[in-house]
Design an enzyme around this catalytic site. Sequence first.
Site, PDB file in Angstrom:
ATOM      1  N   LYS A 121     -21.135  59.058  82.337  1.00  0.00           N
ATOM      2  CA  LYS A 121     -21.810  58.198  81.367  1.00  0.00           C
ATOM      3  C   LYS A 121     -23.266  57.960  81.730  1.00  0.00           C
ATOM      4  O   LYS A 121     -24.019  57.410  80.943  1.00  0.00           O
ATOM      5  CB  LYS A 121     -21.051  56.889  81.174  1.00  0.00           C
ATOM      6  CG  LYS A 121     -21.250  55.818  82.226  1.00  0.00           C
ATOM      7  CD  LYS A 121     -20.222  54.726  82.012  1.00  0.00           C
ATOM      8  CE  LYS A 121     -20.663  53.339  82.433  1.00  0.00           C
ATOM      9  NZ  LYS A 121     -21.321  53.212  83.710  1.00  0.00           N
ATOM     10  N   LYS A 155     -17.297  66.222  86.496  1.00  0.00           N
ATOM     11  CA  LYS A 155     -16.797  65.260  85.510  1.00  0.00           C
ATOM     12  C   LYS A 155     -17.876  64.841  84.516  1.00  0.00           C
ATOM     13  O   LYS A 155     -19.032  64.671  84.891  1.00  0.00           O
ATOM     14  CB  LYS A 155     -16.316  64.026  86.294  1.00  0.00           C
ATOM     15  CG  LYS A 155     -15.174  63.288  85.652  1.00  0.00           C
ATOM     16  CD  LYS A 155     -14.628  62.235  86.603  1.00  0.00           C
ATOM     17  CE  LYS A 155     -14.835  60.852  86.035  1.00  0.00           C
ATOM     18  NZ  LYS A 155     -14.360  59.800  86.929  1.00  0.00           N
ATOM     19  N   LYS A 157     -26.023  57.290  96.977  1.00  0.00           N
ATOM     20  CA  LYS A 157     -26.969  56.495  96.194  1.00  0.00           C
ATOM     21  C   LYS A 157     -28.282  56.290  96.946  1.00  0.00           C
ATOM     22  O   LYS A 157     -29.339  56.176  96.337  1.00  0.00           O
ATOM     23  CB  LYS A 157     -26.351  55.151  95.807  1.00  0.00           C
ATOM     24  CG  LYS A 157     -25.298  55.287  94.728  1.00  0.00           C
ATOM     25  CD  LYS A 157     -24.964  53.953  94.095  1.00  0.00           C
ATOM     26  CE  LYS A 157     -23.910  54.127  92.997  1.00  0.00           C
ATOM     27  NZ  LYS A 157     -23.439  52.860  92.454  1.00  0.00           N
TER      28      LYS A 157
END
Length: 330
Positions: free
Chosen positions: A198, A195, A113
């Site tokens: 979202k 994957k 991040k």
Amino acid sequence: MTRPVLLSGIQPSGQLTLGNYIGAIRNWKALEDDYDCLFLLVDLHAITVRQDPADLRRRCREFLALYIACGLNPERSQIFAQSQVRGHGHLAWILDCYAMVGELNRMTQFKDKSRKHADNINAGLFNYPVLMAADILLYQTQLVPVGDDQKQHLELTRDIAQRFNTLHGEVFTVPEPFIPPVGARIMGLQEPTAKMSKSDDAPTNAIYLLDEPKTITRKIKRAVTDTDGEVRYDPQAKPGVSNLLQIFAAVSGRDIDSLVNEYAGGGYGRLKGDLADAVVALIEPLQARYNEFQADPALLDGILTRAAENANARAEATIRRVHEVLGFLQ
Ligand code: TRP
């Protein structure tokens, strides 16, 4: 009979996907009978990256409405926003004093991040796993369903709990990872080796639960496959087609072998067309329920408030005990 406590958290950011439904939400529904479930909308975690306040508020209600549209029972499970229970931030501070900078420096998600948000590497991003530990330990959680990306954070939570307990007595339940009995891993439509996410940047990579049926159909028809034209399940050699088969199996309840038999030799067009119909058939009734719940904001806010009150009482019991062993005035 008390059921074991199971807790999961999701950031109210991005948009819930078919992957979230198949890989997580749908399985939680089956757990409600056997576990005392808490489902947290982790808005305190979400602000480690900048959020628009109106969006954040809207998303919390949207996620709740989708959860119950997917079948979660708010009478049985506690679904609420993390910020509604003040104990999360409070316990996180205390646990900060039991988490080592060296440990936090090793967290791979922090490193990822930091790279992604190089202009805003705030201390919250660094302390993120400690807040997650607080979420879990506050409710004496026994089980935490975790994907690969959160395993390291759960390990840290266990280490913090054990360290605290060694110093102060058995205050916290040490949580275990929960591996769901059935859990298909749904991959992206454009990038079938990663994957479905979202908060993906390419909206055509994911099927969102609130996508319009014609959008869903279009996304599936444009999903990446390969050029040999053969319908066969082989995630290594044919990740795109295998992912479509996996999704088809999950939404239809059929097994992959029978789908392969039915579609072998027919090219990808018929597979994609029928898959799109199956996904739309699953999502349309879900969206209808979602729209009913969204039309009743008082109902949604009532669910959140009631769950937060229940959770708050449980959190306070843990906090009282923590204060006692630390020598804080009561
Ligand atoms: N960190 C988790 C994620 O990014 C979300 C989360 C916050 C969580 N608190 C939690 C997950 C507690 C499980 C338990 O996905």
